[in-house]
Every structure is written in structure tokens, then in C-alpha cells.
Design an enzyme around this catalytic site. Structure first.
Site, short mmCIF file in Angstrom:
data_model
loop_
_atom_site.label_atom_id
_atom_site.label_comp_id
_atom_site.label_asym_id
_atom_site.label_seq_id
_atom_site.Cartn_x
_atom_site.Cartn_y
_atom_site.Cartn_z
N PRO A 176 -7.45 -21.04 11.91
CA PRO A 176 -8.53 -22.03 12.02
C PRO A 176 -9.60 -21.89 10.96
O PRO A 176 -10.44 -22.76 10.81
CB PRO A 176 -9.10 -21.76 13.42
CG PRO A 176 -8.79 -20.33 13.68
CD PRO A 176 -7.47 -20.06 13.00
N ASP B 52 -9.27 -18.28 -9.14
CA ASP B 52 -8.89 -18.17 -7.73
C ASP B 52 -9.89 -17.34 -6.94
O ASP B 52 -10.35 -17.73 -5.86
CB ASP B 52 -7.49 -17.56 -7.65
CG ASP B 52 -6.85 -17.78 -6.29
OD1 ASP B 52 -7.51 -18.32 -5.40
OD2 ASP B 52 -5.68 -17.39 -6.12
N ASP C 88 -1.58 -20.83 1.67
CA ASP C 88 -0.47 -19.93 1.35
C ASP C 88 -0.70 -18.52 1.87
O ASP C 88 0.24 -17.76 2.05
CB ASP C 88 -0.27 -19.89 -0.17
CG ASP C 88 0.11 -21.25 -0.74
OD1 ASP C 88 1.08 -21.84 -0.24
OD2 ASP C 88 -0.57 -21.72 -1.67
N THR D 86 -4.54 -17.56 14.82
CA THR D 86 -4.83 -16.21 14.33
C THR D 86 -6.33 -15.98 14.37
O THR D 86 -7.12 -16.91 14.24
CB THR D 86 -4.30 -16.02 12.90
OG1 THR D 86 -4.91 -16.98 12.04
CG2 THR D 86 -2.79 -16.19 12.86
N ASN E 15 -4.64 -10.34 8.58
CA ASN E 15 -3.44 -9.57 8.91
C ASN E 15 -3.03 -9.69 10.38
O ASN E 15 -2.14 -8.96 10.82
CB ASN E 15 -3.60 -8.09 8.53
CG ASN E 15 -3.51 -7.87 7.04
OD1 ASN E 15 -2.69 -8.50 6.35
ND2 ASN E 15 -4.35 -7.01 6.50
#
Length: 617
Positions: free
Chosen positions: A154, A309, A212, A185, A189
Site C-alpha cells: 500500500p 533512481d 518492481d 505487506t 522484506n
């Protein structure tokens, strides 16, 4: 006046042909022809049309179908309904439902059997089951529904993943009759921990709804198991709700759709997921300076691209626009980096995928993954969607077939409740026909749990879960890197080495670096090579900008820029000689220093949907 001749059908075998009415009963009548590529619709009465508007429904636009019945006990007709997502005038997709009346027989049972025959045939075609024109269409032909584990981050992108999942993904995959559990989640991790302890035999695929990064966690979690050889065969998929969405862009390209971003990309990828089908996926085994190892499905970047990035993370609320802003800032303060790039050139013959990892496209049901090693510990599935009726929005149905909402029709049988513009208070809930979605071995359709009423609260300070950029957890299992000597050891003589000043270096597996950046236009998911691109120092800011702009359509190599280099490789080693810099693997920051990687052809399996179509305008 005789009706006009039937429209010419596509160059494919006609499966079914018949005459249907519409809703309400006094509406037009249609001749329907179902082929392996499309549903052809021709109006017969009251005014035949030689070339009717919207007379061709491509199966590429169909998510699913069903049968309906009238709430009036006097109505002996049955109804055949299809859910479509055609492209609008402005290019975006819109949901449209088409309903046809089966009324050729005198009894409801006979009409219902005919409607179900059409729904069964269409479902088989959507899921890749081959049909012929002289074949008897029975429910036994339907493949078993795959059971998918869908993980939603989310906090991904602009923080809209959960809402977009509920608005777009859940309705579409419910229309397709897929069985799934939905989990949010809650931390970095978390997805990796879940799949490390997952009982693989309970699932036929894992799909992430995020960017990703979440799929990176899933992939490395599967490969960090004692039974990694079985676990990595679990089909994985991605529905884009992040910032970059590179793999989703490649899936969209593989499916033959034109390049899009945002909700349009999400709808395209959701449609492909509903169609079923998968493809072998190459992976990179990446060894870091410390000797730890991780696995990549996307890219290794150094220099300008990794700088953009990571430094653009502060603009995360902008979504994909953060990269544009980051690139502008990066061009304004362009840096060069000294380094050494060595690579093992690819052979002229394409690498073959590992046997057993390819899923036949002719069968849309996913191959069952083997059971995990007994030592695996099962983690609880937090915030799961599992036990209550699943809401499925139902907007008004549109012509041809149904020019208005159907307040007096309901789906046959029992199942998840469907809500929307289907009637006033007190109407019976809509539910799918139990004979349509699957064979007797079908799995139960996914349902909602009370704990999944909304996304977890986001930190008040920023609105998003702050990225930690800590080094990804290393994998201790996985395949042997037989092409790579230890870091620091001399390389074999058949390797090529380039040393000098670089602006950027990129090693990429799929075609796309972002949803709208085609860095390796000729790349395939299983071509067995990593595509190395680099830009040497001396390039002007204007020339670099031209490369980035041309990359949107994959035309950057045709610019003839002397500073731009390319090589296809089976393995590579990058040794930064500049003391400071940033390295990323799949967009995740990793420790800075020497790094090397090897391609493992076809090691994983990616849910892609069917391929081979030309890009659609």
C-alpha cells in the site's frame, strides 16, 4: 427483406454460431459467431446492418463471462454476459458489459444450457484451451482455476496501490473467475519473509501489486529456501502500482499493447493476467563486494541512472514523474565515474530455457508447484482477503446486447455477492453460475476477510513508508555461478574488458527500464543474455538528453551517438574505480564496490498472458 450476409470472420476457426436476442426482450436481435480470436456481432432485426458499429469484440479485451437468469418466473430465456475493457477514443480502457438473450427453446433449462455452452466455449478460449468447430462444448473442458496469492504494497509509488487494486484489479480478476487471496505487506522484506515460509503446494502463482521492488522481495525469498529449485518454478506476476513499473512495461510490450503508463498499464496487465499463460524468465545472479549474493529480474545500474533512481526517492509522491524530475536534476549536475567493465560475450545462438520451466500456452491452468521442503516454516498471512463475500462493482451494461442496466436479471447459482447498478433495495444478490467457472475440481473463489477493510495507516510525517535503502538480504541458496570466478580473481581470456570514464552503465534483462523507457528494445524474457549499455564521458548534456528521449520508443541506438555502447553478454563484472558512487540492483541500493553477475536462462516463470499480437492503436 433478407438479412445481409454474415460479416467475414477472422482467419480462425468458427467455434459457435447462433441467434440471440437482447435485454429487454423487445430489443434488437443478433447473429453471434465465436472464433478463436473474437466474438462477431451482427444485428439482424429490426434493421440489419452490413457493418454494425462495435460488431467485433476481440478476446484480447475480454476479462471473463457468465450466465444470468431473469427474476421473473415467467421468463424462460437465459442470458449470456461478457465483461470487456475496450479502448476509448482517448486511448484509455473503459469497462463495458454485453448481455445477450438465449431464447430459442421453449424451456428455461434448454435456454440455460445454450447460454452456458457459449460461456464455457468463451472461457476455454480465454484460458488457452484449444477448441475446434466440430467439438462438443461441455463444462468438463474448463480448466481448473489457478489459485493466486496477491501481495499488495500500500506504500508503493504514490500510495495508491491498495485503492487501485480494489477499484480495478479485484473486479477484473473476479470477473475472470480466478481464485485468490489478497495480502497487504506491512514493512520492508515482509513479502520475502512470507514466501520463504510459504506452502507452495497451496498456490499456482504469486502476483505483486506494487512497483518492481515487491517482486524483487518475492523472487529473492523464493530463491532463499532449501527447496529453491522447486520454489523458483512458482509462476510470478506483477500488476503495476509503483513508480517505475519496468517489468510491467515489458509484459505490456510482450502482450502486443501500445506503451502506456498509470491506470491504463494496470488494466492492460490485469487483462493479460486474466487470460492466463506464462513465459520462462531469465534471472541474474549478482555477487556483491562482500561476497553476498542476490537475484535480479531487471537491471544492475551504476552512474547516472542509479543516481537518478536513488536521489529521486524524495519525490516519491510524484509517482513516475519523480524520474523525470530526477533526470533533469541529474543532467544539471552531470558526473562521470571511472571504472572497468568486463563481460563474457553472448554466443550467436540464443540460450535455451531450462527444461521444465516453460508452461505450455495451450493450457491456461498453471502448473502446480511442488511441495516445499519439510523444514520450511509457514508464516501467517497477515491482512489476508479470505472469508467474506467479495464485492464486485457492476456498472451499467452497454449495447449491443444490453442498452441499459439489468434490474430484473441475476447471475445463476450461489457465490460471491455482486453489488452495483443492478436494482433497488431488496433485490436478490447476483452470483455466478456454479456450473460455469470450473470443473468439479475447481477451487473456491477468493473472499474477503474483516481485517482487510483498508490499507494500514501511513506515517504522518511523509505519507509513505520511508525507504531504508539498506543492503538487500543476501540469498544463501540458488544455482551455481559456473561462469564467474571469485571477485578479485583474474577473468578468463574470452572476456572483453573496457576501462575508462563513464557517465552510466546499465545491465538489463527485459526490454523496459521503466514503463515508458525501452532500454533494450529487442530483449526477450528468455533470450539468455544480459544487455549491457554504457555511455562514456565526453557526451554533452544535450546528446544525453536525446538518448533518454529516444529511449521512450527504443530508438536510442539508431541515433549513432559515438559515446553510447552496447554488448550482449552471458556474464559481466563491474569494478568502480571512483571511490564514491551508487549501485542499484532492480532499483534497490546495494553496497558500493566491485560487482559481478551471471545470467541463468529461464530459471523463473513469469505470468505474461498470451503473446504475438501486434501493438494496438
Amino acid at each position: 427483406m433478407a438479412p445481409p450476409p454474415l460479416l467475414p470472420v477472422a482467419a480462425s476457426t468458427p467455434i459457435l454460431h447462433g441467434e440471440f436476442g437482447s435485454y429487454p426482450a423487445n430489443g434488437p436481435r443478433f447473429a453471434l459467431t465465436l472464433t478463436t480470436q473474437a466474438l462477431h456481432i451482427q444485428r439482424l432485426r429490426p434493421k440489419p446492418e452490413a457493418r454494425p458499429r462495435d460488431g467485433l469484440v476481440s478476446l484480447d479485451e475480454v476479462s471473463g463471462c457468465g450466465t444470468l437468469q431473469s427474476r421473473s418466473p415467467e421468463d424462460t430465456a437465459a442470458y449470456f454476459c461478457i465483461y470487456t475493457y475496450p479502448r476509448g477514443r482517448r486511448g484509455g480502457r473503459r469497462r463495458a458489459t454485453r448481455t445477450f438473450r438465449a431464447d430459442g427453446a421453449t424451456t428455461y433449462e434448454e435456454n440455460r444450457a445454450e447460454a452456458q455452452r457459449w460461456a464455457t466455449a468463451l472461457t476455454c478460449l480465454l484460458r488457452g484451451v484449444p477448441l475446434s468447430g466440430d467439438q462438443e462444448i461441455t463444462p468438463e473442458l474448463l480448466p481448473r482455476k489457478p489459485r493466486l496469492l496477491i501481495l499488495v504494497n500500500p506504500f508503493g509509488g504514490r500510495g495508491l496501490a491498495w485503492q487501485r487494486c480494489m477499484d480495478h484489479v479485484v473486479p477484473m480478476i473476479s470477473e475472470a473467475g480466478l481464485s485468490f487471496n489478497l495480502i497487504q505487506t506491512e514493512r520492508q522484506n515482509h513479502a520475502r519473509e512470507l514466501v520463504q515460509g510459504l506452502s507452495l503446494s497451496e498456490w499456482e502463482g504469486i502476483v505483486t501489486v506494487s512497483g518492481d521492488g515487491l517482486l524483487y522481495e518475492v523472487l529473492n525469498g523464493l530463491l532463499d529456501r532449501p527447496d529453491w529449485e522447486d520454489a523458483v518454478r512458482m509462476p510470478i506476476g506483477v500488476l503495476p502500482c509503483g513508480s517505475g513499473n519496468a517489468l510491467a512495461g515489458a509484459v505490456n510490450h510482450h502482450g502486443g499493447f501500445e506503451q502506456v503508463v498509470g491506470v491504463d498499464l494496470l488494466l492492460n496487465c490485469s487483462l493479460l493476467l486474466c487470460r492466463g499463460g506464462s513465459h520462462p524468465l531469465d534471472l541474474l545472479s549478482v555477487t556483491l563486494a562482500s561476497g553476498s549474493r542476490c537475484f535480479s529480474f531487471l537491471s544492475v545500474a551504476w552512474g547516472f541512472l542509479s543516481d537518478v533512481d536513488i536521489h529521486s526517492e524524495r519525490f516519491r509522491a510524484l509517482g513516475s514523474a519523480r524520474f523525470t524530475l530526477g533526470a533533469v536534476l541529474g543532467l544539471a549536475s552531470l558526473h562521470t565515474y571511472r571504472g572497468r567493465l568486463s563481460y563474457l560475450p553472448a554466443t550467436t545462438e540464443p540460450a535455451l530455457p531450462i527444461p521444465g520451466h516453460s508452461l505450455p500456452r495451450a493450457k491456461s491452468e498453471l502448473v502446480l508447484a511442488p511441495a516445499p521442503a519439510p523444514a520450511a516454516t509457514h508464516s501467517p498471512l497477515h491482512r489476508s482477503v479470505s472469508d467474506l463475500p467479495l464485492p464486485l462493482p457492476q456498472p451499467a451494461l452497454v449495447s449491443p446486447g444490453s442498452p441499459e442496466p439489468l434490474p430484473d436479471l441475476s447471475l445463476n447459482g450461489g457465490g460471491p455477492e455482486l453489488t452495483g447498478d443492478w436494482g433497488g433495495a431488496g433485490d436478490a444478490p447476483l452470483s455466478p453460475d456454479p456450473l460455469l467457472p470450473s470443473s468439479p475440481n475447481a477451487l473456491k473463489t477468493a473472499q474477503l476477510s474483516p481485517i482487510a477493510e483498508g490499507p494500514p495507516e501511513m506515517p504522518a510525517s511523509s505519507g509513505f513508508l520511508p525507504p531504508t535503502h539498506s543492503a538487500p538480504e543476501a540469498s544463501t541458496w540458488g544455482p551455481v555461478d559456473h561462469l564467474l570466478p571469485p571477485l578479485g580473481s583474474p577473468l578468463p581470456q574470452d572476456w572483453v574488458t573496457i576501462e575508462g570514464e563513464f557517465v552510466l552503465m546499465l545491465g538489463i534483462l527485459p526490454s523496459h527500464l521503466c514503463a515508458d523507457l525501452m532500454a533494450a528494445p529487442h530483449a526477450r524474457f528468455d533470450d539468455g543474455v544480459v544487455h549491457l549499455c554504457w555511455v562514456r564521458s565526453g557526451i554533452s548534456r544535450a546528446a544525453l538528453l536525446r538518448i533518454l528521449l529516444a529511449m521512450e520508443h527504443g530508438n536510442h541506438f539508431s541515433l549513432g551517438c559515438p559515446h553510447l555502447g552496447y554488448a550482449a553478454a552471458r556474464a559481466f563484472r563491474l569494478e568502480p574505480l571512483t571511490p564514491r558512487g551508487l549501485l542499484t540492483v532492480d532499483g534497490e541500493l546495494v553496497e558500493y564496490g566491485p560487482i559481478q553477475a551471471q545470467v541463468h536462462p529461464g530459471l523463473a516463470t513469469l505470468l505474461t498472458g498470451p503473446a504475438g499480437q501486434k501493438p494496438q492503436a
